[in-house]
Design an enzyme around this catalytic site. Structure first.
Site, short mmCIF file in Angstrom:
data_model
loop_
_atom_site.label_atom_id
_atom_site.label_comp_id
_atom_site.label_asym_id
_atom_site.label_seq_id
_atom_site.Cartn_x
_atom_site.Cartn_y
_atom_site.Cartn_z
N GLY A 204 0.79 -1.22 0.00
CA GLY A 204 0.00 0.00 0.00
C GLY A 204 0.82 1.27 0.00
N GLY A 205 2.10 1.18 -0.38
CA GLY A 205 2.94 2.36 -0.43
C GLY A 205 3.54 2.77 0.89
CG HIS A 248 1.46 -2.13 -10.59
ND1 HIS A 248 1.59 -1.79 -9.26
CD2 HIS A 248 1.03 -3.41 -10.59
CE1 HIS A 248 1.24 -2.82 -8.50
NE2 HIS A 248 0.89 -3.80 -9.31
CD GLU A 315 1.03 -6.28 -6.96
OE1 GLU A 315 1.89 -5.43 -6.64
OE2 GLU A 315 -0.15 -6.23 -6.59
NE ARG A 333 -3.88 -8.60 -0.27
CZ ARG A 333 -4.01 -7.73 -1.26
NH1 ARG A 333 -4.97 -7.89 -2.15
NH2 ARG A 333 -3.19 -6.70 -1.38
#
Length: 713
Positions: A204-205, A248, A315, A333
């Site tokens: 989440g950064g 991304h 990712e 997940r």
């Protein structure tokens, strides 16, 4: 109790609908064979989450004949996910640390409700190693990967080491255990600037910093460590080469307990703010079939390297010019953006999760999984994009969503009149659309965004509409810095059309007419939220002026009464007078405004909250602030807010207070920290001065623009 095996659910579901005795018997025999083959039965699951993902899981489970058990915090008692479940149990106060993150309470409820399995959704406990292990210890199926895979992929330096050994390309950097400043600075020089500092845990950064040069490195390092320690309880970081304006791109994979693994194509998630996604699409634009195959096979290789089971996302960071890609991380997940994969493949990934968790084999082999068309997902956030995307809680006073169809999905966990709470994520919904190609899907997305109307709190809907119109986005030329790079075009000056101002004026006149009629009939006014201070039929006043403001710009509409229901109007005292007729009526729990301006008919949906009029036209929402009467405006000039009055920029909870009465401070000093919707905001002193008073303590709830600290010079 009726036991339902997940692969046999379709068989049983159609059993009663069989056209003849023979087909019913065949369905029954087939289901028994499946039950015996898998030797695993799931009839009831606990959903350890809330909001739209809990609703999403519940709907698939019910379709498969599986009972669902919900958990909820005190403030979620009337939430949609509670209503959808067969049973629901309260597990504590609003704070997630005392409710949705309480592993002991969730396990206790699962046992009490006799659930065979727990689905964690995403967020909360979905990637918690200890929780996965606890489920196994308590003989409860964890609908997710093995704890070992979560552990290996949850620590970024460990995951990159595993990927490198498996032949998965890894971006150059430093992933070592030596965390001394000297070593990290030395390694940074070897990598070269710019580079990225990243926390080895979480996502989440959080704990992520981009460093442009050596002089910035140590300060950025300390900042990343502090944020990482707070968010994940671990200050360790890694260093990575910084790819300029990367894309991304992530690949959805699925694996079962029998050694099978497949990929379900890629998604592009480059459109982000604060390193969090805003729009996702599948497939990724501009990707060749050869590259798609390479991405998919690499992702499957990554999954097999950690013995993965269930749904996961690999990712990649991709160079947008040469399309070289490197492993970034693996999310162990179901992803927020999984619906775009579902609509391009025609599959239900939650159903696949349940089948795999029950011990079943993957429903399809790789060669049977086909890509069709294009899909977008827009995340609808409760936030104010024009104020640095600050989140904002509030009541959904009016909510209208697009009608769902084969090409449109609305994934949500809220309904009209629900409160969007400061304690949880600001995402209130996901709008998912499908088209035969990217251009068609994009047209549908923008069209359906115009049908998504919210009042009561700010959202990013208008921002996404503007983003969809940007030529580079329309051409698929996206990267992770897209929003920041194009901020001027994405936040254009708001120039209100004259026709919209006229619509606003006629809407106010008709509101007054409605209210006056209601009072005269001495009945309960169904439009009381829109009531004005007077019940007089003010539309018969011969001349009037309506004052509006948008984006701190003042505008006015001059009105002359011509005859019953007919007016003459012009804007800002210039231009021709225009003949205007309007009607306002309630349709489907909304107010629809029909306006005829010089013979041209336009339509809009209207709500009025306080001194703000919301007009939802066929292209965008306009928020017209209604100016106070002149005498009130004069009074307001005498009580203007001074810089010494420090107010909260958003609704939230006071997390820290750094000052007390009498403290001397200088401009820029930290005063308080406000937490809302998973985001921290530091409030700083706007001027030098002395703290005259502090109006908050840790744990207090504050509203937007509420006074928190007062300073004196």
């Amino acid at each position: 109790m009726k036991f339902v095996n997940l692969e046999g659910a379709f068989v049983l579901r159609n059993y009663a609908a069989g056209k003849n005795r023979q087909s019913k018997i065949q369905c029954y025999i087939t289901s028994i064979i499946i039950f015996i083959k898998h030797n695993c039965f799931i009839s009831q699951i606990l959903i350890a989450n809330r909001g739209e993902i809990a609703c999403r899981i519940s709907r698939t489970a019910k379709r498969l004949g599986i009972k669902t058990v919900a958990v909820y915090s005190d403030v979620d008692r009337n939430a949609m996910h509670v209503d959808l479940a067969d049973e629901a149990y309260c597990i504590g106060p609003a704070q997630s640390s005392q409710s949705y993150l309480r592993q002991d309470k969730i396990i206790s409820v699962a046992k009490q409700a006799k659930c065979q399995a727990i689905h964690p959704g995403y967020g909360f406990l979905s990637e918690n190693v200890e929780f996965a292990e606890l489920c196994q210890k308590e003989n409860i199926i964890f609908i997710g990967p093995p704890a070992s895979a979560i552990r290996d992929m949850g620590i970024k330096n460990k995951s990159k080491e595993i990927m490198a050994k498996a032949g998965v390309p890894v971006i150059p950097g430093y992933h070592g255990d030596d965390q001394s400043n000297e070593t990290l600075l030395s390694e940074a020089k070897k990598i070269g600037f710019p580079l990225m500092i990243k926390a080895i845990r979480g996502g989440g950064g959080k704990g992520m910093r981009i460093v442009s040069n050596e002089n910035e490195f140590l300060n950025a390092l300390e900042s990343a460590r502090t944020e990482s320690r707070k968010a994940f309880g671990d200050s360790a970081v890694l260093l990575e080469q910084c790819v300029d304006k990367p894309r991304h791109v992530e690949v959805q994979i699925f694996a079962d307990k029998h050694g099978n693994a497949v990929y379900l194509f890629e998604r592009d998630c480059s459109i982000q703010r604060r390193h969090q996604k805003v729009i996702e699409e599948a497939p990724a634009p501009g990707i060749s079939q050869e590259l798609r195959l390479e991405l998919g096979e690499t992702a499957v290789r990554a999954a097999k390297a950690v013995g993965y089971i269930g749904a996961g996302t690999v990712e990649f960071i991709m160079d947008r010019t040469n399309h070289k890609f490197h492993f970034m991380e693996m999310n162990t997940r179901l992803q927020v953006e999984h619906p775009v994969t579902e609509v391009i493949t025609g599959l239900d990934l939650v159903e696949w999760q349940l089948k795999v968790a029950a011990g079943g084999v993957l429903p399809l082999k790789q060669e049977k999984i086909h890509l069709r068309g294009h899909a977008f997902e827009a995340r609808i956030y409760a936030e104010t994009p024009r104020n640095n995307f600050l989140p904002g809680a509030g009541n959904l006073f009016y909510l209208r969503t697009p009608e769902t169809s084969e090409t449109v999905r609305v994934e949500t966990g809220v309904k009209q009149n629900d409160d969007v709470l400061v304690h949880y994520d600001p995402m209130i919904a996901k709008l998912v659309v499908w088209g035969s190609d990217r251009n068609e899907a994009l047209r549908i997305l923008r069209s359906k965004l115009c049908e998504y109307n919210v009042t009561g709190l700010d959202t990013n809907i208008e921002f996404i509409k503007d983003l969809c119109l940007h030529p580079d986005f329309q051409n698929g030329e996206v990267h992770t810095g897209f929003i920041a790079e194009n901020s001027k075009k994405l936040f254009p000056d708001l120039r209100v059309p004259n026709e919209t101002l006229i619509q606003g004026a006629i809407a106010l006149i008709l509101y007054e007419e409605m209210n006056a009629l209601s009072i005269s009939l001495k009945t309960n006014n169904p439009f009381s939220p829109f009531a004005t201070e007077t019940g007089l039929r003010l539309n018969h006043v011969l001349n009037r002026t309506f004052n509006f403001s948008v984006d701190n710009k003042n505008m006015e509409v001059n009105v002359k009464y011509i005859e019953p229901e007919v007016f003459s109007m012009r804007t800002n005292n210039i231009g021709p007078w225009r003949r205007v007729i309007g009607t306002l009526k309630k349709i489907n729990n909304a107010l629809e405004l029909n306006t005829e301006i010089d013979g041209v008919i336009t339509r809009a949906r209207v709500t009025k909250l306080g001194n703000r009029l919301h007009l939802f036209t066929n292209t965008r929402e306009w928020q017209l602030n209604i100016a106070n009467p002149k005498f009130l405006s004069e009074l307001a000039k005498n009580v203007e807010l001074q810089p010494s009055a420090v107010v909260s920029p958003m609704s939230g909870i006071i997390d820290k207070v750094f000052v007390k009465r009498g403290d001397k401070i200088v401009q820029g000093d930290a005063l308080v920290v406000i937490v809302a919707m998973k985001m921290e905001h530091l409030v700083k002193a706007p001027v030098d001065g002395i703290v005259e008073d502090v109006f908050c303590t840790v744990g207090d709830k504050v509203s937007k623009d509420e006074l928190v600290v007062k300073l004196s010079e």
